[in-house]
Design a protein around this motif. Structure first.
Motif, PDB file in Angstrom:
ATOM      1  N   ASP A 150      53.246  44.762  19.928  1.00 18.45           N
ATOM      2  CA  ASP A 150      54.157  45.778  20.457  1.00 18.45           C
ATOM      3  C   ASP A 150      55.456  45.200  20.999  1.00 18.45           C
ATOM      4  O   ASP A 150      56.244  45.921  21.627  1.00 18.45           O
ATOM      5  N   ASP A 192      59.194  44.173  21.320  1.00 12.76           N
ATOM      6  CA  ASP A 192      60.424  44.715  20.760  1.00 12.76           C
ATOM      7  C   ASP A 192      60.841  43.902  19.531  1.00 12.76           C
ATOM      8  O   ASP A 192      60.815  42.666  19.549  1.00 12.76           O
ATOM      9  N   TRP A 217      63.701  43.127  18.158  1.00  9.92           N
ATOM     10  CA  TRP A 217      64.771  42.145  18.378  1.00  9.92           C
ATOM     11  C   TRP A 217      64.212  40.905  19.068  1.00  9.92           C
ATOM     12  O   TRP A 217      64.498  39.772  18.663  1.00  9.92           O
ATOM     13  N   GLU A 233      58.654  40.348  30.398  1.00  9.09           N
ATOM     14  CA  GLU A 233      57.922  40.683  29.169  1.00  9.09           C
ATOM     15  C   GLU A 233      56.465  40.231  29.274  1.00  9.09           C
ATOM     16  O   GLU A 233      55.540  40.974  28.919  1.00  9.09           O
ATOM     17  N   GLU A 254      63.174  45.758  29.557  1.00 14.53           N
ATOM     18  CA  GLU A 254      64.106  46.456  28.675  1.00 14.53           C
ATOM     19  C   GLU A 254      65.552  46.180  29.092  1.00 14.53           C
ATOM     20  O   GLU A 254      66.421  45.937  28.242  1.00 14.53           O
ATOM     21  N   ARG A 272      66.540  42.691  28.130  1.00 12.91           N
ATOM     22  CA  ARG A 272      66.822  42.567  26.695  1.00 12.91           C
ATOM     23  C   ARG A 272      68.232  43.061  26.369  1.00 12.91           C
ATOM     24  O   ARG A 272      68.945  42.464  25.554  1.00 12.91           O
ATOM     25  N   ARG A 288      70.968  40.627  24.672  1.00 18.11           N
ATOM     26  CA  ARG A 288      71.659  40.920  23.412  1.00 18.11           C
ATOM     27  C   ARG A 288      73.169  40.847  23.609  1.00 18.11           C
ATOM     28  O   ARG A 288      73.904  40.379  22.728  1.00 18.11           O
TER      29      ARG A 288
END
Length: 312
Positions: free
Chosen positions: A168, A170, A172, A276, A299, A302, A306
């Protein structure tokens, strides 16, 4: 305030421990209001005393698994200079107080600040972080540990997850997990410093006073390090409250920053990997909402990662 923990009520504290507290307070307790923020299951209550005073009381049985964190909070909070954190009224160890750790603080009427881009709370919170960094350098705690001794071991989540990538995860993150694991410890080379760090800066570890100013609470870690670390910790929480990564970084840009931008990217990787990995563990006893918070924090990290890496 968002409910994040299951707190022990004042009335549920063993009678001998309550008797000790009332002796130290110099008055019986007439009423209590539990505070539900934070992620530890001990007592955290605003107390109204028979003599009309109000105090804030934190406590935990000395045999609870989380008890060392209360010992750390007492050690740190008791040496904070004026202008940083709440004022300490008294504290006690289990040896003196029927087996409980206690920390009694001034009662600060207030609410959790909202750190959105258009909120005055954001400016006041950043002002509190800036003042704390200045007043806590050098650290007033003589035996504060280098931040890398404990936190450095925590921020290695991508390496752990890379060994057995969860289904599960993510997409990316899964696609870049080896690269994230490669950089996640590279912040440590720039982490040394003499600033006493909060380490856990987030909105529910702050209170907005009635005059609009913000005070930082819950000083639970005996860590010292570079002054850029606490502002960096705050960035994902600014993102969680509605800032874009660019806006969040701009908001803290006047605070200390690492000389090498790659250090900040590595720190973002480290803290993101920590959340995470931690979000997949079972909830600790009495703290049923911690993992959901870590999912949201992961989240946000992340999104920040990015932005900083530019990896597609």
């Amino acid at each position: 305030m968002t409910v994040t923990s299951v707190r022990l009520e004042w009335a549920s504290v063993p009678p001998e421990a309550r008797a000790y507290v009332e002796l130290r307070l110099g008055s019986p307790v007439a009423g209590s209001i539990p505070c539900t923020g934070g992620f530890t299951p001990g007592v955290a209550s605003r107390l109204l005393l028979d003599n009309g005073r109000h105090v804030f009381l934190k406590g935990m049985s000395g045999d609870h698994p989380f008890a060392p964190q209360y010992a750390d909070e007492i050690a740190v909070t008791s040496v904070l200079p004026d202008g940083v954190g709440p004022r300490v009224l008294w504290w006690a160890t289990p040896e003196d107080s029927a087996g409980w750790w206690w920390l009694c603080l001034e009662d600060i009427p207030g609410t959790v600040p909202v750190l959105s881009p258009d909120s005055a709370d954001t400016l006041m919170a950043l002002a509190a972080v800036e003042q704390a960094g200045k007043l806590l350098t050098p650290s007033p705690l003589d035996n504060a540990r280098p931040i890398t001794e404990l936190v450095g071991r925590w921020l290695t989540g991508w390496s752990t997850l890379a060994a057995q990538t969860p289904d599960d995860l993510d997409p990316w993150a899964a696609g870049h997990i080896s690269a994230l694991a490669e950089i996640e410890e590279n912040w440590q080379q720039a982490a040394a410093g003499r600033t006493l760090l909060h380490w856990d800066l987030r909105p529910d570890n702050m209170l907005r006073r009635e005059d609009g100013s913000v005070v930082i609470i819950d000083w639970s870690y005996q860590n010292q390090g570079a002054p850029w670390i606490d502002p960096a910790v705050l960035v994902p929480h600014l993102i969680m409250d509605g800032h874009s990564p660019t806006e969040a970084e701009a908001a803290v840009s006047h605070l200390p920053q690492p000389d090498d931008p790659a250090v900040l990217t590595a720190f973002a990787a480290g803290i993101g990997g920590y959340w995470e990995k931690s979000s997949r563990r079972p909830n600790p006893p009495g703290v049923p909402f911690l993992r959901a918070h870590q999912v949201r924090a992961a989240e946000a990290a992340r999104v920040w990662l990015r932005h900083r890496t530019g990896w597609v």
